[in-house]
Scaffold this motif. Structure first.
Motif, PDB file in Angstrom:
ATOM      1  N   THR A   1      -6.392 -12.020  11.731  1.00 17.00           N
ATOM      2  CA  THR A   1      -5.147 -11.475  12.261  1.00 17.00           C
ATOM      3  C   THR A   1      -4.314 -10.848  11.146  1.00 17.00           C
ATOM      4  N   VAL A   2      -4.187 -11.535  10.016  1.00 19.70           N
ATOM      5  CA  VAL A   2      -3.432 -10.999   8.883  1.00 19.70           C
ATOM      6  C   VAL A   2      -4.050  -9.684   8.414  1.00 19.70           C
ATOM      7  N   LYS A   3      -5.370  -9.650   8.311  1.00 25.05           N
ATOM      8  CA  LYS A   3      -6.063  -8.439   7.873  1.00 25.05           C
ATOM      9  C   LYS A   3      -5.790  -7.275   8.834  1.00 25.05           C
ATOM     10  N   GLN A   4      -5.795  -7.548  10.131  1.00 28.07           N
ATOM     11  CA  GLN A   4      -5.522  -6.510  11.124  1.00 28.07           C
ATOM     12  C   GLN A   4      -4.088  -6.004  11.011  1.00 28.07           C
ATOM     13  N   VAL A   5      -3.135  -6.913  10.823  1.00 23.74           N
ATOM     14  CA  VAL A   5      -1.731  -6.525  10.693  1.00 23.74           C
ATOM     15  C   VAL A   5      -1.521  -5.684   9.438  1.00 23.74           C
ATOM     16  N   VAL A   6      -2.121  -6.108   8.330  1.00 22.87           N
ATOM     17  CA  VAL A   6      -1.998  -5.352   7.079  1.00 22.87           C
ATOM     18  C   VAL A   6      -2.614  -3.968   7.241  1.00 22.87           C
ATOM     19  N   ALA A   7      -3.779  -3.901   7.874  1.00 24.74           N
ATOM     20  CA  ALA A   7      -4.446  -2.608   8.073  1.00 24.74           C
ATOM     21  C   ALA A   7      -3.569  -1.668   8.895  1.00 24.74           C
ATOM     22  N   ARG A   8      -2.930  -2.186   9.927  1.00 27.26           N
ATOM     23  CA  ARG A   8      -2.035  -1.351  10.752  1.00 27.26           C
ATOM     24  C   ARG A   8      -0.812  -0.919   9.958  1.00 27.26           C
ATOM     25  N   SER A   9      -0.323  -1.806   9.104  1.00 27.82           N
ATOM     26  CA  SER A   9       0.888  -1.522   8.335  1.00 27.82           C
ATOM     27  C   SER A   9       0.636  -0.559   7.189  1.00 27.82           C
ATOM     28  N   CYS A  10      -0.608  -0.421   6.779  1.00 31.91           N
ATOM     29  CA  CYS A  10      -0.929   0.415   5.620  1.00 31.91           C
ATOM     30  C   CYS A  10      -1.259   1.844   5.996  1.00 31.91           C
ATOM     31  N   SER A  11      -0.838   2.266   7.163  1.00 30.01           N
ATOM     32  CA  SER A  11      -1.136   3.633   7.581  1.00 30.01           C
ATOM     33  C   SER A  11      -0.112   4.623   7.028  1.00 30.01           C
ATOM     34  N   GLU A  12       0.969   4.117   6.448  1.00 30.80           N
ATOM     35  CA  GLU A  12       1.985   4.998   5.885  1.00 30.80           C
ATOM     36  C   GLU A  12       1.515   5.576   4.553  1.00 30.80           C
ATOM     37  N   VAL A  13       1.977   6.760   4.228  1.00 30.71           N
ATOM     38  CA  VAL A  13       1.643   7.404   2.968  1.00 30.71           C
ATOM     39  C   VAL A  13       2.840   7.262   2.027  1.00 30.71           C
ATOM     40  N   ALA A  14       2.557   6.942   0.781  1.00 37.26           N
ATOM     41  CA  ALA A  14       3.630   6.796  -0.211  1.00 37.26           C
ATOM     42  C   ALA A  14       4.317   8.150  -0.417  1.00 37.26           C
ATOM     43  N   PRO A  15       5.633   8.129  -0.639  1.00 38.68           N
ATOM     44  CA  PRO A  15       6.336   9.379  -0.936  1.00 38.68           C
ATOM     45  C   PRO A  15       5.745  10.033  -2.194  1.00 38.68           C
ATOM     46  N   GLY A  16       5.804  11.346  -2.259  1.00 39.14           N
ATOM     47  CA  GLY A  16       5.206  12.103  -3.354  1.00 39.14           C
ATOM     48  C   GLY A  16       5.650  11.661  -4.733  1.00 39.14           C
ATOM     49  N   ASP A  17       6.968  11.415  -4.913  1.00 39.89           N
ATOM     50  CA  ASP A  17       7.450  11.019  -6.239  1.00 39.89           C
ATOM     51  C   ASP A  17       6.932   9.641  -6.644  1.00 39.89           C
ATOM     52  N   LEU A  18       6.859   8.726  -5.705  1.00 41.76           N
ATOM     53  CA  LEU A  18       6.311   7.402  -5.999  1.00 41.76           C
ATOM     54  C   LEU A  18       4.832   7.517  -6.346  1.00 41.76           C
ATOM     55  N   ARG A  19       4.108   8.288  -5.571  1.00 43.10           N
ATOM     56  CA  ARG A  19       2.681   8.492  -5.832  1.00 43.10           C
ATOM     57  C   ARG A  19       2.463   9.090  -7.224  1.00 43.10           C
ATOM     58  N   ALA A  20       3.296  10.064  -7.603  1.00 41.61           N
ATOM     59  CA  ALA A  20       3.170  10.696  -8.921  1.00 41.61           C
ATOM     60  C   ALA A  20       3.437   9.682 -10.036  1.00 41.61           C
ATOM     61  N   LYS A  21       4.448   8.817  -9.864  1.00 37.74           N
ATOM     62  CA  LYS A  21       4.754   7.791 -10.860  1.00 37.74           C
ATOM     63  C   LYS A  21       3.582   6.815 -11.011  1.00 37.74           C
ATOM     64  N   ILE A  22       2.992   6.426  -9.891  1.00 38.94           N
ATOM     65  CA  ILE A  22       1.863   5.496  -9.932  1.00 38.94           C
ATOM     66  C   ILE A  22       0.672   6.135 -10.622  1.00 38.94           C
ATOM     67  N   MET A  23       0.390   7.388 -10.286  1.00 39.99           N
ATOM     68  CA  MET A  23      -0.751   8.073 -10.904  1.00 39.99           C
ATOM     69  C   MET A  23      -0.534   8.224 -12.412  1.00 39.99           C
ATOM     70  N   LEU A  24       0.707   8.527 -12.841  1.00 40.14           N
ATOM     71  CA  LEU A  24       1.026   8.648 -14.260  1.00 40.14           C
ATOM     72  C   LEU A  24       0.813   7.301 -14.958  1.00 40.14           C
ATOM     73  N   ARG A  25       1.275   6.233 -14.338  1.00 37.26           N
ATOM     74  CA  ARG A  25       1.120   4.904 -14.942  1.00 37.26           C
ATOM     75  C   ARG A  25      -0.362   4.510 -15.028  1.00 37.26           C
TER      76      ARG A  25
END
Length: 90
Positions: A55-79
């Motif tokens: 159940t937890v895995k299913q809830v997490v999978a449903r919740s992870c459908s959002e895409v990170a904002p571009g600036d956050l994604r860029a910061k993560i990729m830089l790090r």
């Protein structure tokens, strides 16, 4: 291997519980899947934990459908690139 309805030790349950994540993700070979299924058929506490994990895995999978904002994604990729450089230089 047939799994008879016998008393299972906490250590045996712990071993099966470690395998549950792999079982849920279909990452076990058929023999291990059969052993986990047989154990879950005879051990209600482990079956309850399996149901919770699934159940937890299913809830997490449903919740992870959002895409990170571009600036956050860029910061993560830089790090990540900084860490790769640090590892190569170490």
């Amino acid at each position: 291997m047939a799994h008879e309805h016998t008393e299972v030790t906490p250590a045996e349950c712990a071993d099966y519980l470690e395998q549950i994540v792999y079982f849920i993700d279909n990452e076990l070979d058929e023999a291990d899947c059969s052993a986990v299924r047989a154990h879950l058929d005879t051990c209600n506490p482990c079956l309850a934990k399996y149901d919770l994990q699934r159940t937890v895995k299913q809830v997490v999978a449903r919740s992870c459908s959002e895409v990170a904002p571009g600036d956050l994604r860029a910061k993560i990729m830089l790090r990540l690139e900084q860490v790769r450089v640090e590892i190569r230089e170490a």
